[in-house]
Scaffold this active site. Structure first.
Site, PDB file in Angstrom:
ATOM      1  N   LYS A   1       3.218 -15.313   2.784  1.00 28.25           N
ATOM      2  CA  LYS A   1       3.253 -16.074   1.530  1.00 28.25           C
ATOM      3  C   LYS A   1       4.709 -16.375   1.201  1.00 28.25           C
ATOM      4  O   LYS A   1       5.239 -16.044   0.154  1.00 28.25           O
ATOM      5  CB  LYS A   1       2.576 -15.274   0.401  1.00 28.25           C
ATOM      6  CG  LYS A   1       2.248 -16.081  -0.844  1.00 28.25           C
ATOM      7  CD  LYS A   1       1.250 -17.185  -0.597  1.00 28.25           C
ATOM      8  CE  LYS A   1       0.945 -17.906  -1.924  1.00 28.25           C
ATOM      9  NZ  LYS A   1       0.146 -19.137  -1.699  1.00 28.25           N
TER      10      LYS A   1
ATOM     11  N   ASP B   1     -11.407  -8.565   7.491  1.00 23.09           N
ATOM     12  CA  ASP B   1     -12.795  -8.522   7.035  1.00 23.09           C
ATOM     13  C   ASP B   1     -13.411  -9.918   7.056  1.00 23.09           C
ATOM     14  O   ASP B   1     -14.591 -10.086   7.388  1.00 23.09           O
ATOM     15  CB  ASP B   1     -12.871  -7.935   5.629  1.00 23.09           C
ATOM     16  CG  ASP B   1     -12.856  -6.417   5.639  1.00 23.09           C
ATOM     17  OD1 ASP B   1     -12.595  -5.837   6.710  1.00 23.09           O
ATOM     18  OD2 ASP B   1     -13.102  -5.809   4.585  1.00 23.09           O
TER      19      ASP B   1
ATOM     20  N   ASP C   1      -3.334 -17.996   1.989  1.00 21.18           N
ATOM     21  CA  ASP C   1      -4.454 -18.708   1.374  1.00 21.18           C
ATOM     22  C   ASP C   1      -4.942 -19.830   2.293  1.00 21.18           C
ATOM     23  O   ASP C   1      -6.150 -20.045   2.454  1.00 21.18           O
ATOM     24  CB  ASP C   1      -4.091 -19.244  -0.003  1.00 21.18           C
ATOM     25  CG  ASP C   1      -2.712 -19.876  -0.063  1.00 21.18           C
ATOM     26  OD1 ASP C   1      -1.962 -19.801   0.926  1.00 21.18           O
ATOM     27  OD2 ASP C   1      -2.372 -20.458  -1.114  1.00 21.18           O
TER      28      ASP C   1
ATOM     29  N   ASP D   1      -5.491  -6.605   5.981  1.00 22.64           N
ATOM     30  CA  ASP D   1      -6.676  -5.919   5.489  1.00 22.64           C
ATOM     31  C   ASP D   1      -7.737  -6.930   5.056  1.00 22.64           C
ATOM     32  O   ASP D   1      -8.918  -6.818   5.405  1.00 22.64           O
ATOM     33  CB  ASP D   1      -6.272  -5.024   4.311  1.00 22.64           C
ATOM     34  CG  ASP D   1      -7.375  -4.069   3.899  1.00 22.64           C
ATOM     35  OD1 ASP D   1      -8.436  -4.034   4.547  1.00 22.64           O
ATOM     36  OD2 ASP D   1      -7.173  -3.342   2.903  1.00 22.64           O
TER      37      ASP D   1
ATOM     38  N   TYR E   1       0.812  -1.211   0.000  1.00 17.83           N
ATOM     39  CA  TYR E   1       0.000   0.000   0.000  1.00 17.83           C
ATOM     40  C   TYR E   1       0.849   1.266   0.000  1.00 17.83           C
ATOM     41  O   TYR E   1       0.371   2.333  -0.390  1.00 17.83           O
ATOM     42  CB  TYR E   1      -0.927   0.022   1.216  1.00 17.83           C
ATOM     43  CG  TYR E   1      -2.040  -1.001   1.185  1.00 17.83           C
ATOM     44  CD1 TYR E   1      -2.274  -1.779   0.054  1.00 17.83           C
ATOM     45  CD2 TYR E   1      -2.847  -1.207   2.285  1.00 17.83           C
ATOM     46  CE1 TYR E   1      -3.285  -2.716   0.028  1.00 17.83           C
ATOM     47  CE2 TYR E   1      -3.871  -2.146   2.273  1.00 17.83           C
ATOM     48  CZ  TYR E   1      -4.074  -2.905   1.142  1.00 17.83           C
ATOM     49  OH  TYR E   1      -5.089  -3.831   1.121  1.00 17.83           O
TER      50      TYR E   1
END
Length: 371
Positions: A198, A258, A230, A254, A141
């Protein structure tokens, strides 16, 4: 009153003014009961600031936040600002606040309250009580980004055309400070820390693992494990109750927060805290967005914003008794059957006990239940 705190309120856009207003009401009510004074001043950021000043984060707003003890943020953005160039979009206000206030640690607790019965979309969620510790000022970001025209071709001869790129960058210092925060929170909870990355693909993730292993020697009481992002997303659905503290990068945090919010019933229930170094002001906000489709309709769930005040009092201002009072008031209100639309749609066991309420009515009930 002896204890005084300077609080900046940023209502924002969409449902932000409604939910942030509810949080301010609860803060003012609980402060009267516990003998401290919140001096609250309101500033603009997000889409409303673009309309008023032409920029998403006015300088006076950022300065007021830096001069405060804590900031309560609503939500920013909405479709009316979607066509604005990227550097002036409402979401830049959030990134600007995080960077300008040096807020590198985002805490997102996800708890399935027993008072909500079967509100979780999962069949057998178990006792979900986890904390996501997300790095907030590095990663993709904040990395180098851009776009260019390419003359190269794909294997089938098709011209690539425009190529866009976003760069993931992390330093050792950035990683160490957030992982250390993860260990510290794990020590206060169930002493289990999961690093999500990852590392089978990304060099940055391999550095995260290396630093986590080194730091784990300082925290022998904490069990450290690793999951690819994942795999973690699957495990959060299949065995959410097994997680304690998750520490991860900006983008992964992020997304996963959620997901964690939804498995506990609604993102309208979950608060967050963004913190920097000790002594610096913190920022507290719900994890949900501006929900422009229901803005102004008195339908929004104010609990996430109200519990953001609870986090502010407990983690940042040291008003533990007041914080506990807010949490108990929320739980009692839910136990009494009050539901906003987002947490009523799943059903809740005995429907006769459920009362559909507005944003204002939910807030009224919570204020009335403060002890």
């Amino acid at each position: 009153m002896g204890r005084t705190y300077n609080i900046v309120s940023i209502p924002g856009d969409g449902i932000g003014p409604e939910t942030n207003g509810a949080a301010v009401r609860v803060l003012e009510a609980v402060s009267e009961k516990y003998g401290f004074e919140p001096r609250i001043t309101e500033y603009k950021a997000g889409g409303c600031a673009i309309d008023a000043y032409g920029v998403p984060l006015p300088g006076e707003t950022l300065q007021a936040c830096l001069d405060s003890d804590a900031v309560l943020l609503g939500a920013v953005g909405g479709p009316r600002w979607d066509m604005i160039e990227a550097e002036r979009r409402p979401e830049q206000a959030i990134l600007g606040l995080r960077k300008g206030m040096h807020l590198y640690a985002n805490l997102r607790p996800a708890t399935l309250m027993k008072e909500l019965g079967d509100v979780s979309p999962l069949k057998n969620p178990g006792n979900i009580d986890l904390l996501i510790v997300r790095e907030l000022t590095g990663g993709i970001y904040f990395g180098k980004q851009g776009a260019y025209k390419s003359t190269e071709k794909l294997f089938d001869g098709t011209r690539k055309g425009t190529v866009a790129f976003d760069t993931e960058t992390y330093s050792e210092a950035e990683i160490e400070r957030i992982i250390r925060r993860g260990f510290e929170f794990a020590l206060k909870r169930s002493k289990k820390l999961t690093l999500v990355d990852k590392a089978n693909v990304l060099s940055t993730s391999r550095l995260w693992r290396q630093i986590a292993r080194t730091l784990s020697e300082e925290y022998p009481e904490v069990a450290l494990d690793f999951l690819y992002v994942d795999n973690c997303s699957m495990q959060l659905v299949s065995r959410p109750a097994s997680f304690d503290v998750i520490v991860t990068s900006n983008m992964f945090g992020d997304i996963l927060s959620d997901l964690a919010g939804q498995i506990t019933g609604s993102v309208g229930l979950l608060p967050s805290a963004s913190l920097g170094n000790p002594g610096m002001p913190g920022l507290f906000e719900p994890i949900h967005g501006s929900a422009p489709d229901i803005a102004g309709q008195n339908k929004a769930n104010p609990i996430a914003s109200i519990l953001s005040v609870q986090l502010m009092l407990k983690l940042h201002l040291g008003e533990k008794d007041a914080a506990d009072s807010i949490l108990e008031a929320v739980r009692k209100t839910l136990a009494d059957g009050a539901r906003t639309p987002d947490i009523a749609v799943h059903g809740d066991g005995d429907a006769k006990k459920i009362t559909l309420v507005t944003t204002e009515e939910m807030t009224d009930r919570i204020v009335a239940n403060l002890e």
